[in-house]
Scaffold this motif. Structure first.
Motif, PDB file in Angstrom:
ATOM      1  N   ALA A 285     -34.219  61.034  44.482  1.00 56.59           N
ATOM      2  CA  ALA A 285     -35.222  62.073  44.726  1.00 56.59           C
ATOM      3  C   ALA A 285     -34.783  63.350  44.022  1.00 56.59           C
ATOM      4  N   LEU A 286     -35.597  63.816  43.066  1.00 54.14           N
ATOM      5  CA  LEU A 286     -35.304  65.028  42.308  1.00 54.14           C
ATOM      6  C   LEU A 286     -36.330  66.106  42.643  1.00 54.14           C
ATOM      7  N   ASP A 287     -35.835  67.252  43.088  1.00 54.25           N
ATOM      8  CA  ASP A 287     -36.690  68.414  43.350  1.00 54.25           C
ATOM      9  C   ASP A 287     -37.838  68.069  44.309  1.00 54.25           C
ATOM     10  N   CYS A 288     -37.530  67.358  45.379  1.00 54.16           N
ATOM     11  CA  CYS A 288     -38.533  66.981  46.382  1.00 54.16           C
ATOM     12  C   CYS A 288     -38.295  67.761  47.673  1.00 54.16           C
ATOM     13  N   GLU A 289     -39.361  67.971  48.443  1.00 50.57           N
ATOM     14  CA  GLU A 289     -39.256  68.726  49.685  1.00 50.57           C
ATOM     15  C   GLU A 289     -40.091  68.063  50.780  1.00 50.57           C
ATOM     16  N   GLY A 290     -39.578  68.140  52.009  1.00 48.86           N
ATOM     17  CA  GLY A 290     -40.346  67.787  53.198  1.00 48.86           C
ATOM     18  C   GLY A 290     -41.001  66.422  53.170  1.00 48.86           C
ATOM     19  N   SER A 291     -40.304  65.424  52.632  1.00 48.42           N
ATOM     20  CA  SER A 291     -40.915  64.115  52.439  1.00 48.42           C
ATOM     21  C   SER A 291     -40.080  62.999  53.053  1.00 48.42           C
ATOM     22  N   LEU A 292     -40.727  61.867  53.259  1.00 47.11           N
ATOM     23  CA  LEU A 292     -40.083  60.655  53.752  1.00 47.11           C
ATOM     24  C   LEU A 292     -40.088  59.608  52.650  1.00 47.11           C
ATOM     25  N   PHE A 293     -38.901  59.143  52.259  1.00 48.93           N
ATOM     26  CA  PHE A 293     -38.776  58.127  51.225  1.00 48.93           C
ATOM     27  C   PHE A 293     -37.981  56.951  51.791  1.00 48.93           C
ATOM     28  N   ILE A 294     -38.559  55.766  51.781  1.00 53.90           N
ATOM     29  CA  ILE A 294     -37.871  54.557  52.228  1.00 53.90           C
ATOM     30  C   ILE A 294     -38.076  53.478  51.179  1.00 53.90           C
ATOM     31  N   SER A 295     -36.977  52.844  50.778  1.00 56.57           N
ATOM     32  CA  SER A 295     -37.075  51.748  49.832  1.00 56.57           C
ATOM     33  C   SER A 295     -36.255  50.579  50.353  1.00 56.57           C
ATOM     34  N   GLU A 296     -36.876  49.411  50.389  1.00 54.32           N
ATOM     35  CA  GLU A 296     -36.196  48.185  50.812  1.00 54.32           C
ATOM     36  C   GLU A 296     -36.327  47.133  49.731  1.00 54.32           C
ATOM     37  N   GLY A 297     -35.209  46.712  49.197  1.00 51.56           N
ATOM     38  CA  GLY A 297     -35.207  45.612  48.249  1.00 51.56           C
ATOM     39  C   GLY A 297     -35.458  45.978  46.807  1.00 51.56           C
ATOM     40  N   SER A 298     -35.651  47.256  46.503  1.00 54.81           N
ATOM     41  CA  SER A 298     -35.854  47.682  45.114  1.00 54.81           C
ATOM     42  C   SER A 298     -35.499  49.157  45.014  1.00 54.81           C
TER      43      SER A 298
END
Length: 478
Positions: A298-311
Motif C-alpha cells: 500500500a503506497l500513499d493510502c489512507e483510512g482503508s481496509l486491504f485484505i489479500s488471501e492467496g495472491s
C-alpha cells in the motif's frame, strides 16, 4: 449463578446459532465457508471465540450448536480444538429456515433434559470484550428469565447504524434492565439518526435469554404452524418436516409480538462482525489509519481496509476504500458503501455465479480439494487427503476422471477391486463406475484429478456409503 449450576429444574443452557451465510463479508465469506467459520483477523474463528466465551458462563455440557447440514463437519472440527464436549452436541438443519426453526431444533435436547431450563441464544459471529461485564449481564438475564421474562440485550448505539434493528427502552425493571416498549427494524439513515438523538433506543444484539416452557408457549400462540411441526416432529423424518417450515426469524415470528419482554442494557463492548466497515473499525491500524492483512503493498493510502488471501495486492493513492482479494474474486468499494456488498452478492446470485458458493479450495470431512483450472468439458483439481481420510463410495453420471498420485500412498476402490497407488502412478475412473479414494498411510495423500464430460458440477455425485454420516443416495456432493 455460575457455569457449574446443574440444578434439576431451571438449569441454564446455551444455544449457539452458527448457520448464517455472512453475505456482507463476501468474497471471504461464501456459502460453503461462511463468516462464523473464518478467523477474521487471525486467532480463533468467530465460532471458536463464541464457544470459548459461552463456556465461561454456562456449563460446557449444557452448550449446543445449531448449524447447516453442509457445515456440520467443519463446525464439529473447529469445536474439537476449543470445546471437545461441544463437538458431540452439534445439531444440523437439513435446510436453512432462519432463526425461529433453528432455535426450536436446538431446544429439543434441552427440553428433554429440563422443560423449565433457562436458555441463552447466541449468534456465532459477535465480538464481545469485557468478559466480566458479559457474565454479570448473563446472570441478570437468567434471573429475569426465571421470572418469566423474555430477555434481550440492548447495545448503547455509537452511531446511526442502518444495519441493525433497534429496541425502544421502556419502564425500568431493576438497575440496568427495562421493559421493552417496541422494536424498529433496520431503519434508513434519517430514522436511525432520530433514534440515536432520542436517547431511548438501543441496537438489538440478537442475543436472547428465556425459559424454555415460556418460549414454547409463545411459539404456540404466535406461530402455530411452526409449533404444530414441533409437537409432531417425531412423526416424520426431520428433513421432510423441516423443509416444509416457513423461513421466519425469531424476532418477527415471536419476539415482537410478546408483552413480557425485558432488555438488559449491555455493559460490555459488542460488535456484530457483519460488514467490512466493522472489520475496518475494529482492526489494528497503521500510521495512515489503514488495516492491512495478507500480502499487500500500500503506497500513499489512507483510512482503508486491504485484505489479500492467496495472491499479491498492490494499491496506490487510495483513501477510505475497502479492497478484499481472494484467489478468484476481488471486491472494491468505499468504506461508506460497505452495506452494499449484500447487493453485489444478490446480483451474482441472479447471474448464477458460483463465486458466492465456494472458494477455490473447499474443505470436506475427508480433507480438501482445490480447483486449479476449468473450462468447457474439463476441470482440474488438486485433492488432499490426510491419514485415515476416506471419501464416500460414489459414482458419476456425466463425467470420467483421471487420477495421478503426486505424493503419499492412495488406496483406490474401483468397482469390486482395490489398488494401492504411489507417486506418479495413475488410474482412470470411468463414468458410472463405483469408486472411492482412501489414505491408509501415515503421510498425506495428494492427487491431481482431471475431470472430463459435459457436466462437471459437484451434484453429479451419487453417494452409496459415507463414513462421516452424510446422506447417501441421490445427488450429493463430495
Amino acid at each position: 449463578m455460575t457455569a457449574t449450576d446443574t440444578s434439576a429444574s431451571g438449569s441454564r443452557y446455551a444455544l449457539i446459532l452458527a448457520g448464517g451465510s455472512g453475505t456482507r463479508l463476501w468474497p471471504l465469506s461464501r456459502t460453503l465457508l461462511p463468516k462464523q467459520l473464518l478467523a477474521l483477523g487471525g486467532g480463533e474463528t468467530l465460532l471458536q471465540a463464541t464457544a470459548l466465551r459461552v463456556v465461561e458462563a454456562f456449563d460446557p455440557d449444557n452448550v449446543f450448536v445449531v448449524t447447516n447440514e453442509e457445515h456440520a463437519f467443519e463446525v464439529r472440527s473447529q469445536l474439537t480444538t476449543v470445546l471437545p464436549e461441544g463437538a458431540a452436541r452439534v445439531l444440523a438443519e437439513p435446510l436453512a429456515r432462519n432463526t425461529l426453526p433453528a432455535i426450536l431444533l436446538g431446544l429439543e435436547p434441552i427440553v428433554d433434559a429440563d422443560p423449565e431450563a433457562v436458555v441463552g441464544v447466541f449468534p456465532a459471529d459477535h465480538r464481545i470484550d469485557d468478559r466480566d461485564s458479559w457474565h454479570a449481564a448473563m446472570d441478570q438475564a437468567v434471573g429475569l428469565a426465571r421470572d418469566g421474562w423474555f430477555v434481550t440485550f440492548g447495545i448503547p448505539p455509537r452511531s446511526p447504524e442502518t444495519g441493525y434493528g433497534y429496541i425502544h427502552r421502556g419502564q425500568p425493571l431493576e438497575a440496568g434492565a427495562y421493559a421493552v416498549a417496541g422494536f424498529t427494524e433496520k431503519p434508513d439513515l434519517a430514522t436511525a439518526r432520530k433514534l440515536l438523538a432520542g436517547g431511548e433506543h438501543y441496537w438489538n444484539s440478537g442475543m436472547f435469554v428465556f425459559r424454555a416452557d415460556v418460549f414454547l408457549a409463545a411459539v404456540a400462540a404466535h406461530a402455530p404452524a411452526i409449533f404444530a411441526w414441533w409437537t409432531a416432529r417425531h412423526e416424520r423424518p426431520l428433513a421432510e418436516g423441516y423443509c416444509a417450515l416457513p423461513d421466519v426469524s425469531v424476532d418477527y415470528g415471536v419476539v415482537e409480538k410478546l408483552d413480557r419482554i425485558a432488555m438488559v442494557e449491555a455493559p460490555f463492548d459488542w460488535d456484530d462482525l457483519g460488514s467490512w466497515e466493522a472489520l475496518y473499525r475494529l482492526g489494528k491500524k497503521d500510521g495512515a489509519e489503514c488495516v492491512i492483512q495478507g500480502e499487500v503493498l500500500a503506497l500513499d493510502c489512507e483510512g482503508s481496509l486491504f485484505i489479500s488471501e492467496g495472491s499479491s495486492l498492490a494499491v496506490a493513492g487510495v483513501k477510505d476504500m475497502i479492497v478484499i482479494q481472494t484467489r478468484d474474486a476481488t471486491l472494491v468499494c468505499p468504506v461508506t458503501e460497505a452495506q452494499r456488498v449484500k447487493d453485489v452478492v444478490g446480483a451474482l446470485k441472479s447471474q448464477g455465479s458460483k463465486l458466492i458458493e465456494a472458494h477455490v479450495t473447499v474443505r470436506r470431512p475427508w480433507g480438501s480439494y482445490t480447483v486449479l483450472e476449468g473450462g468447457p468439458g474439463y476441470k482440474i483439481k488438486r485433492i488432499e487427503v490426510p491419514p485415515a481420510g476416506r471419501l464416500s463410495l460414489q459414482m458419476h453420471h456425466h463425467r470420467t476422471e483421471h487420477w495421478v498420485v503426486v505424493s503419499g500412498t492412495a488406496l483406490v476402490q474401483l468397482g469390486e477391486e482395490e489398488r494401492l497407488l504411489t507417486e506418479n502412478q495413475s488410474i482412470d475412473i470411468p463414468k458410472g463406475t463405483l469408486h472411492r479414494l482412501s489414505n491408509p498411510g501415515k503421510l498425506p495423500v495428494e492427487i491431481i484429478e482431471i475431470q472430463s464430460g459435459p457436466y462437471l458440477e459437484e451434484d453429479d455425485i451419487v453417494r452409496f456409503d459415507d463414513v462421516y454420516g452424510r446422506k447417501v443416495g441421490g445427488k450429493a456432493g463430495s
